[in-house]
Design a protein around this motif. Structure first.
Motif, short mmCIF file in Angstrom:
data_model
loop_
_atom_site.label_atom_id
_atom_site.label_comp_id
_atom_site.label_asym_id
_atom_site.label_seq_id
_atom_site.Cartn_x
_atom_site.Cartn_y
_atom_site.Cartn_z
N PHE A 163 -9.51 60.85 95.60
CA PHE A 163 -10.75 61.62 96.35
C PHE A 163 -10.70 61.15 97.85
CE2 PHE A 163 -14.75 60.24 98.12
CZ PHE A 163 -15.53 61.39 98.11
N ARG A 179 -7.23 54.07 86.22
CA ARG A 179 -7.65 55.55 86.10
C ARG A 179 -8.59 55.64 87.14
NH1 ARG A 179 -9.40 57.24 80.20
NH2 ARG A 179 -7.13 56.29 79.80
N SER A 224 -6.16 64.67 87.47
CA SER A 224 -6.77 65.02 86.12
C SER A 224 -5.92 64.41 84.82
CB SER A 224 -6.66 66.65 85.90
OG SER A 224 -6.88 66.92 84.54
N ARG A 263 -7.66 65.45 93.96
CA ARG A 263 -8.07 64.94 92.77
C ARG A 263 -6.94 64.76 91.71
NH1 ARG A 263 -10.11 67.65 87.68
NH2 ARG A 263 -11.41 66.09 87.18
N GLN A 315 -8.31 58.08 90.48
CA GLN A 315 -9.25 58.90 90.95
C GLN A 315 -9.93 58.55 92.53
OE1 GLN A 315 -11.67 58.08 87.96
NE2 GLN A 315 -11.40 59.90 86.43
N TYR A 348 -1.69 65.47 89.66
CA TYR A 348 -2.31 65.39 91.18
C TYR A 348 -2.29 66.56 91.75
CZ TYR A 348 -2.64 63.45 95.74
OH TYR A 348 -2.93 63.18 97.21
#
Ligand code: GLU
Ligand code: MG
Length: 421
Positions: free
Chosen positions: A208, A200, A215, A213, A204, A131
């Motif tokens: 946002f 997931r 990953s 973001r 995200q 994160y």
């Protein structure tokens, strides 16, 4: 005042493990629930990085991504657009399930398991990720301060999950810098993979909204801490009784449970190409990462490919329900649908052939993605589970991804994947 019009998205987790689809006015939802949105068949082959590197369909054909109403996700974020999407099934012009639909490939596996054995699978995906909203800081494995420093991300994510019916089980600061993990409660059959895709997407979505973001990339850098997606599973029989647990047997593992796990172990080197389906996946599967390197099974062993996880409750009934197995050779470059599908098919094969877990001399896992793909390509079982057309297209698709990374060093490969996962 001008009024904004609500838009809704329908998507699936495709061969690249990306959540892709199309959006349309929410007002059209009733009609779209029936006919879906039109897609070029080639869309299923859009590469991990975006461009279409290879396709067996070219520019021709038409298939339909049809929202499944049971998967509705609606999260109104304050001061922002709502997150509004559905998961979908891809159908042909004739309305049949499309042979390349990842969700269909999983459903077929789940139905086969149930019709041959009466078993229903309960599963959940434990997802690790980075994160960006946490300031760079030396690692603070599992520290309260590491958890605290992520601010409102975790609570917002869990709130969003709960609101859409994905029951949160845990959220924690993991071992690596900026690394976290989220897990939801186990769910039955296809819904388990749906929950992983939704979780997931919501991670995200929340990142946002906070200007950051997440990953899910398997490795931020070759020497970094890896992020896995561990798949936990157990089974219920027709009377809703748990069937993995048997107090009388070694490792407290039932005969049937042992056969299922043995089936996965048997097929593991080949099915890696589906559960760990990218070049950096194999940078993760190296020693000293708490990620597996062999096709081994171990009770309570976080280094094993398949870990038997004990229940902790003093009540035997509840302990039997907590008892589960964990598959650790997966990461988020895999579509949860395809990953779970091959586990179910391999496990079912183990039950059918009454396989036994091999304890001595476990085989090594493939050293790289190309080697895993060759094993998958030559596996007759995999051709039967996935369909020969799908399998050959899948291998072609992934080989193109490998070719695009020829002569690219490991640091740069990790960087590129971190950009898109
Ligand atoms: N991060 C490790 C992996 O890549 C797993 C650590 C854990 O056991 O949670 O699988
Ligand atoms: Mg973990």
């Amino acid at each position: 005042m001008m009024k904004r019009e609500q838009i809704v998205f329908v998507g699936t987790s495709d061969l690249a493990g990306h959540f892709r689809g199309k959006s349309f006015p929410a007002a059209d939802l009733p009609a779209r629930l029936l006919r879906g949105v039109g897609l070029a068949p080639t869309n299923i082959f859009i590469s991990a990085f975006g461009p279409i590197q290879v396709t067996t369909f070219g520019t021709k054909g038409e298939v339909f991504l049809v929202p499944d109403p049971s998967t509705r996700v609606f999260v109104p974020f304050e001061g922002s657009t709502a997150e509004y999407f559905f998961l979908g099934d891809i159908r042909t012009l004739e309305g049949e399930p499309w042979a390349f639909c990842p969700r269909h490939i999983l459903r077929r596996a789940i139905e086969r398991l149930q019709s041959e054995t009466g078993l229903r699978m309960l599963a959940t995906f434990e997802q690790e990720f980075i994160y960006s909203g946490v300031a760079a800081h030396p690692r603070q494995p599992y520290e309260l301060d590491a958890y605290r420093r992520q601010g409102v991300f975790g609570e917002t994510l869990l709130g969003a999950m709960r609101q859409v019916g994905v029951v949160p089980d845990s959220f924690l600061a993991e071992f690596g810098p900026q690394q976290f993990e989220v897990t939801c409660a186990p769910a039955l059959g296809v819904r388990a993979a749906d929950d992983a895709v939704i979780t997931r997407a919501l991670a995200q979505a929340v990142a946002f909204r906070l200007g950051h973001r997440v990953s899910f990339n398997p490795l931020p850098e070759p020497t970094g801490t890896s992020s896995g997606t561990h798949i936990h599973f157990s089974f219920l029989d027709q009377d809703e009784q748990p069937v993995l647990f048997d107090e009388q047997r070694p490792w407290q593992l039932s005969v049937l449970g042992g056969q299922f796990i043995a089936g996965i172990q048997h097929h593991l080197p080949a099915l890696c190409a589906v559960t760990a389906p990218s070049v950096p996946s194999y940078f993760r599967l190296r020693p000293n990462r708490w990620a597996p390197v062999q096709a081994d099974v171990g009770p309570l062993d976080r280094g094993a490919a398949l870990r038997i996880c004990a229940g902790v409750d003093s009540d035997p009934e509840r302990r039997a329900r907590q008892f589960n197995a964990e598959f650790r050779v997966a990461d988020a470059t895999a579509s949860p649908y395809l990953a779970l599908a091959v586990l179910v098919q391999a496990g079912l094969d183990g039950i059918r052939r009454q396989r036994e877990i091999e304890i001595d001399n476990p085989r090594s896992l493939p050293k790289n993605f190309a080697a895993a793909l060759t094993l998958l390509e030559t596996s007759q079982s995999a051709a039967e589970w996935l369909g020969t057309d799908f399998l050959s297209a899948y291998v072609l698709f992934k080989r193109a991804e490998i070719k695009g990374l020829e002569n690219v060093d490991e640091v740069e490969i990790c960087r590129r994947y971190a950009e898109v996962y």
